[in-house]
Design a protein around this motif. Structure first.
Motif, PDB file in Angstrom:
ATOM      1  N   ILE A  14       0.829  -1.205   0.000  1.00 25.02           N
ATOM      2  CA  ILE A  14       0.000   0.000   0.000  1.00 25.02           C
ATOM      3  C   ILE A  14       0.865   1.258   0.000  1.00 25.02           C
ATOM      4  CG2 ILE A  14      -1.606   1.364   1.401  1.00 25.02           C
ATOM      5  CD1 ILE A  14      -2.910  -1.317   2.205  1.00 25.02           C
ATOM      6  N   VAL A  15       1.930   1.265   0.809  1.00 24.56           N
ATOM      7  CA  VAL A  15       2.817   2.439   0.876  1.00 24.56           C
ATOM      8  C   VAL A  15       3.463   2.698  -0.482  1.00 24.56           C
ATOM      9  CG1 VAL A  15       4.979   3.306   1.840  1.00 24.56           C
ATOM     10  CG2 VAL A  15       3.271   2.300   3.351  1.00 24.56           C
ATOM     11  N   LEU A  16       3.999   1.639  -1.112  1.00 27.22           N
ATOM     12  CA  LEU A  16       4.654   1.806  -2.421  1.00 27.22           C
ATOM     13  C   LEU A  16       3.665   2.297  -3.475  1.00 27.22           C
ATOM     14  CD1 LEU A  16       6.946  -1.365  -2.545  1.00 27.22           C
ATOM     15  CD2 LEU A  16       7.666   1.013  -2.276  1.00 27.22           C
ATOM     16  N   LEU A  17       2.450   1.731  -3.454  1.00 31.54           N
ATOM     17  CA  LEU A  17       1.462   2.126  -4.448  1.00 31.54           C
ATOM     18  C   LEU A  17       0.971   3.551  -4.226  1.00 31.54           C
ATOM     19  CD1 LEU A  17      -0.574  -1.202  -4.731  1.00 31.54           C
ATOM     20  CD2 LEU A  17       1.073  -0.281  -6.357  1.00 31.54           C
ATOM     21  N   ILE A  18       0.842   3.960  -2.971  1.00 32.31           N
ATOM     22  CA  ILE A  18       0.415   5.331  -2.673  1.00 32.31           C
ATOM     23  C   ILE A  18       1.476   6.328  -3.130  1.00 32.31           C
ATOM     24  CG2 ILE A  18       0.037   6.974  -0.792  1.00 32.31           C
ATOM     25  CD1 ILE A  18      -1.503   4.815   0.678  1.00 32.31           C
ATOM     26  N   ILE A  19       2.749   5.996  -2.886  1.00 32.98           N
ATOM     27  CA  ILE A  19       3.827   6.885  -3.340  1.00 32.98           C
ATOM     28  C   ILE A  19       3.799   7.007  -4.866  1.00 32.98           C
ATOM     29  CG2 ILE A  19       6.337   7.158  -3.517  1.00 32.98           C
ATOM     30  CD1 ILE A  19       6.563   5.778  -0.795  1.00 32.98           C
ATOM     31  N   GLY A  20       3.656   5.864  -5.544  1.00 39.20           N
ATOM     32  CA  GLY A  20       3.585   5.888  -7.011  1.00 39.20           C
ATOM     33  C   GLY A  20       2.384   6.668  -7.516  1.00 39.20           C
ATOM     34  N   LEU A  21       1.228   6.491  -6.865  1.00 38.77           N
ATOM     35  CA  LEU A  21       0.016   7.207  -7.272  1.00 38.77           C
ATOM     36  C   LEU A  21       0.178   8.705  -7.059  1.00 38.77           C
ATOM     37  CD1 LEU A  21      -2.894   7.010  -8.292  1.00 38.77           C
ATOM     38  CD2 LEU A  21      -3.637   6.715  -5.910  1.00 38.77           C
ATOM     39  N   ALA A  22       0.799   9.094  -5.950  1.00 41.50           N
ATOM     40  CA  ALA A  22       1.016  10.516  -5.666  1.00 41.50           C
ATOM     41  C   ALA A  22       1.917  11.148  -6.726  1.00 41.50           C
ATOM     42  CB  ALA A  22       1.628  10.683  -4.278  1.00 41.50           C
ATOM     43  N   VAL A  23       2.975  10.442  -7.098  1.00 44.71           N
ATOM     44  CA  VAL A  23       3.875  10.954  -8.139  1.00 44.71           C
ATOM     45  C   VAL A  23       3.135  11.086  -9.466  1.00 44.71           C
ATOM     46  CG1 VAL A  23       5.950  10.464  -9.478  1.00 44.71           C
ATOM     47  CG2 VAL A  23       5.940  10.035  -7.023  1.00 44.71           C
ATOM     48  N   MET A  24       2.288  10.088  -9.783  1.00 44.32           N
ATOM     49  CA  MET A  24       1.531  10.133 -11.028  1.00 44.32           C
ATOM     50  C   MET A  24       0.567  11.317 -11.050  1.00 44.32           C
ATOM     51  SD  MET A  24       0.622   6.095 -11.533  1.00 44.32           S
ATOM     52  CE  MET A  24      -0.635   6.471 -12.749  1.00 44.32           C
ATOM     53  N   ARG A  75      10.792   8.217 -12.847  1.00 47.38           N
ATOM     54  CA  ARG A  75      10.655   9.008 -14.071  1.00 47.38           C
ATOM     55  C   ARG A  75      11.229   8.278 -15.287  1.00 47.38           C
ATOM     56  NH1 ARG A  75       6.831  11.252 -13.311  1.00 47.38           N
ATOM     57  NH2 ARG A  75       7.214  12.765 -14.971  1.00 47.38           N
ATOM     58  N   LEU A  76      10.960   6.990 -15.388  1.00 51.30           N
ATOM     59  CA  LEU A  76      11.415   6.202 -16.528  1.00 51.30           C
ATOM     60  C   LEU A  76      10.403   6.341 -17.664  1.00 51.30           C
ATOM     61  CD1 LEU A  76      12.526   3.025 -14.550  1.00 51.30           C
ATOM     62  CD2 LEU A  76      13.994   4.833 -15.449  1.00 51.30           C
ATOM     63  N   GLU A  77      10.883   6.215 -18.877  1.00 53.39           N
ATOM     64  CA  GLU A  77      10.032   6.457 -20.042  1.00 53.39           C
ATOM     65  C   GLU A  77       9.016   5.341 -20.239  1.00 53.39           C
ATOM     66  OE1 GLU A  77      10.860   6.473 -24.720  1.00 53.39           O
ATOM     67  OE2 GLU A  77      11.790   8.170 -23.682  1.00 53.39           O
ATOM     68  N   VAL A  78       7.777   5.743 -20.491  1.00 58.03           N
ATOM     69  CA  VAL A  78       6.682   4.805 -20.730  1.00 58.03           C
ATOM     70  C   VAL A  78       6.363   4.806 -22.219  1.00 58.03           C
ATOM     71  CG1 VAL A  78       4.244   4.324 -20.277  1.00 58.03           C
ATOM     72  CG2 VAL A  78       5.721   5.137 -18.427  1.00 58.03           C
ATOM     73  N   ASN A  79       6.510   3.643 -22.862  1.00 60.25           N
ATOM     74  CA  ASN A  79       6.260   3.536 -24.296  1.00 60.25           C
ATOM     75  C   ASN A  79       5.569   2.212 -24.599  1.00 60.25           C
ATOM     76  OD1 ASN A  79       8.363   1.771 -23.824  1.00 60.25           O
ATOM     77  ND2 ASN A  79       9.903   3.119 -24.710  1.00 60.25           N
ATOM     78  N   PHE A  99       0.729  14.208  -9.300  1.00 64.53           N
ATOM     79  CA  PHE A  99       1.362  15.524  -9.242  1.00 64.53           C
ATOM     80  C   PHE A  99       2.367  15.767 -10.373  1.00 64.53           C
ATOM     81  CE2 PHE A  99      -0.019  14.891  -4.811  1.00 64.53           C
ATOM     82  CZ  PHE A  99      -0.715  16.090  -4.619  1.00 64.53           C
ATOM     83  N   SER A 100       3.040  14.697 -10.822  1.00 62.31           N
ATOM     84  CA  SER A 100       4.069  14.872 -11.855  1.00 62.31           C
ATOM     85  C   SER A 100       3.713  14.197 -13.178  1.00 62.31           C
ATOM     86  CB  SER A 100       5.417  14.326 -11.357  1.00 62.31           C
ATOM     87  OG  SER A 100       5.820  14.988 -10.178  1.00 62.31           O
ATOM     88  N   GLY A 101       2.760  13.262 -13.114  1.00 57.51           N
ATOM     89  CA  GLY A 101       2.399  12.530 -14.316  1.00 57.51           C
ATOM     90  C   GLY A 101       3.442  11.483 -14.677  1.00 57.51           C
ATOM     91  N   MET A 102       3.149  10.710 -15.705  1.00 57.93           N
ATOM     92  CA  MET A 102       4.090   9.707 -16.188  1.00 57.93           C
ATOM     93  C   MET A 102       5.015  10.334 -17.224  1.00 57.93           C
ATOM     94  SD  MET A 102       3.278   6.883 -14.585  1.00 57.93           S
ATOM     95  CE  MET A 102       4.062   5.585 -15.542  1.00 57.93           C
ATOM     96  N   ASN A 103       6.192   9.757 -17.353  1.00 53.91           N
ATOM     97  CA  ASN A 103       7.145  10.215 -18.362  1.00 53.91           C
ATOM     98  C   ASN A 103       6.859   9.476 -19.671  1.00 53.91           C
ATOM     99  OD1 ASN A 103       9.343  11.263 -19.724  1.00 53.91           O
ATOM    100  ND2 ASN A 103      10.790   9.823 -18.833  1.00 53.91           N
ATOM    101  N   PHE A 104       5.829   9.933 -20.367  1.00 54.44           N
ATOM    102  CA  PHE A 104       5.410   9.253 -21.588  1.00 54.44           C
ATOM    103  C   PHE A 104       6.420   9.463 -22.702  1.00 54.44           C
ATOM    104  CE2 PHE A 104       1.144   9.854 -19.620  1.00 54.44           C
ATOM    105  CZ  PHE A 104       0.817   8.516 -19.529  1.00 54.44           C
ATOM    106  N   ILE A 144       3.987   0.226 -12.864  1.00 51.98           N
ATOM    107  CA  ILE A 144       3.682   1.630 -13.201  1.00 51.98           C
ATOM    108  C   ILE A 144       4.223   2.567 -12.133  1.00 51.98           C
ATOM    109  CG2 ILE A 144       1.804   3.287 -13.539  1.00 51.98           C
ATOM    110  CD1 ILE A 144       0.153   0.925 -14.695  1.00 51.98           C
ATOM    111  N   ALA A 145       4.068   2.179 -10.849  1.00 53.69           N
ATOM    112  CA  ALA A 145       4.538   3.017  -9.738  1.00 53.69           C
ATOM    113  C   ALA A 145       6.050   3.207  -9.785  1.00 53.69           C
ATOM    114  CB  ALA A 145       4.122   2.402  -8.404  1.00 53.69           C
ATOM    115  N   VAL A 146       6.787   2.138 -10.052  1.00 46.78           N
ATOM    116  CA  VAL A 146       8.251   2.227 -10.119  1.00 46.78           C
ATOM    117  C   VAL A 146       8.672   3.159 -11.253  1.00 46.78           C
ATOM    118  CG1 VAL A 146      10.353   0.925 -10.631  1.00 46.78           C
ATOM    119  CG2 VAL A 146       8.681  -0.006  -9.030  1.00 46.78           C
ATOM    120  N   PHE A 147       8.019   3.031 -12.406  1.00 52.08           N
ATOM    121  CA  PHE A 147       8.361   3.899 -13.540  1.00 52.08           C
ATOM    122  C   PHE A 147       7.974   5.341 -13.262  1.00 52.08           C
ATOM    123  CE2 PHE A 147       9.641   0.273 -15.712  1.00 52.08           C
ATOM    124  CZ  PHE A 147      10.063   0.560 -16.998  1.00 52.08           C
ATOM    125  N   ALA A 148       6.888   5.548 -12.508  1.00 52.79           N
ATOM    126  CA  ALA A 148       6.482   6.920 -12.167  1.00 52.79           C
ATOM    127  C   ALA A 148       7.454   7.545 -11.178  1.00 52.79           C
ATOM    128  CB  ALA A 148       5.066   6.911 -11.592  1.00 52.79           C
TER     129      ALA A 148
END
Length: 308
Positions: free
Chosen positions: A21-31, A184-188, A33-38, A177-181
């Motif tokens: 839950i902690v890891l997913l919440i951190i990833g969701l928060a980054v997504m 800031r790794l590129e999502v393609n 506020f900062s979005g994904m690095n598409f 998805i959380a780790v990439f968010a």
């Protein structure tokens, strides 16, 4: 097998639930506020691959691109160029805007002049409408795969197994998805392929443990929660060697892709490594504990009805 001598995964479930839950919440928060690095696949822009034929230097490549930007020949912002190829003679540059032919030709000419050789190019352009369509289809692909898996598990096992499995595989997909968010790794598109493959491997691990739980249920006499906990823990440990051996083989293959693969496949391999690790983790400590909670509720309801 004496479950008392083994680690109790079911009783330790809250600890594992908390970590996830902690890891997913951190990833969701980054997504949020900062979005994904598409990458260019999901975001409008132009990706140019130039084959120079000579060994490239990162500093010189940056100098050429900065010169084009300063002169106004290329007005679009670009990401850090990626140098690859057998002799580091190939450079990939992603621009945030769709470049016209004139701008592309100026980039090609600038590299040809700087290195004194003929430069070939390969262009990949995604317009805004196509980018939105690709992103929407990616979401649909994950959703449809999850629903079909849920239906399959419901038919082969029962609805409790299906609910536990779908929550666990969504956990694995969102973990990637959380780790990439976060980093800031590129999502393609290769990233999407890695997520879908992760779902496939993840459900395979869970089916193995669920099958053993179902088999043990046939001969078990469940009277108390202790009996149910012992059954789940025994089933996990009975399939532990098989699950670990399977995931290790695939992790070694994905690790080799990451270490020895080209730049274009490294992020795919990294997503696979994260997804496979999460899949093995969730199969043991998430899915089985979720099924236990659902089955415990059913067991208690049956007891109340019997008592009444």
């Amino acid at each position: 097998m004496d479950s008392k001598k083994k680690f109790d995964f079911v009783r330790s479930r809250n600890r594992f639930f908390g970590i996830s839950i902690v890891l997913l919440i951190i990833g969701l928060a980054v997504m949020l506020f900062s979005g994904m690095n598409f990458g260019v696949d999901f975001k409008a822009g132009t990706n140019i691959d130039l084959v120079v034929g000579k060994q490239l230097d990162k500093a010189k490549v940056d100098e050429i691109l900065n010169g084009l930007g300063a002169s106004g020949d290329v007005k679009s912002h670009h990401a850090d160029p990626t140098i690859g190829g057998n002799n580091s003679d190939r450079v990939s540059i992603r621009f945030d805007d769709v470049l016209n032919d004139d701008a592309v030709n100026k980039i090609q000419k600038a590299f040809a002049t700087a290195y004194g050789v003929e430069v070939s190019k390969e262009i990949n352009t995604v317009d805004p409408q196509l980018a939105k369509e690709l992103l929407l289809k990616a979401v649909y692909a994950v959703a449809i795969a999850s629903v079909l898996i849920c239906v399959y598990v419901s038919i082969r096992f029962e609805w409790r197994f299906a609910i536990a499995a779908i929550i666990a595989i969504l956990h694995d997909a969102f973990m990637v998805i959380a780790v990439f968010a976060i980093f800031r790794l590129e999502v393609n598109l290769p990233f999407l392929a890695a997520v879908l493959t992760t779902i496939g491997y993840s459900i395979n691990d869970k089916i193995v443990i669920f099958d053993r739980i179902r088999e043990n249920l046939r001969f078990a006499k469940l009277k108390t929660d202790e009996d149910l906990i012992a059954l789940v823990n025994d089933s996990i440990w009975q399939t532990m060697a098989r699950n670990i051996n399977t995931v290790l083989v695939v992790l070694i293959a994905a690790g080799c892709l990451y270490i020895f693969g080209s730049e274009s496949i490294k992020l795919f391999a990294l997503a696979k490594l994260v997804g496979l690790t999460s899949g093995a983790y969730s199969s043991i400590v998430i899915a089985c504990s979720l099924w236990y909670l659902l089955k415990r509720k059913s067991l208690r309801s049956s007891k109340k009805k019997a008592a009444a």
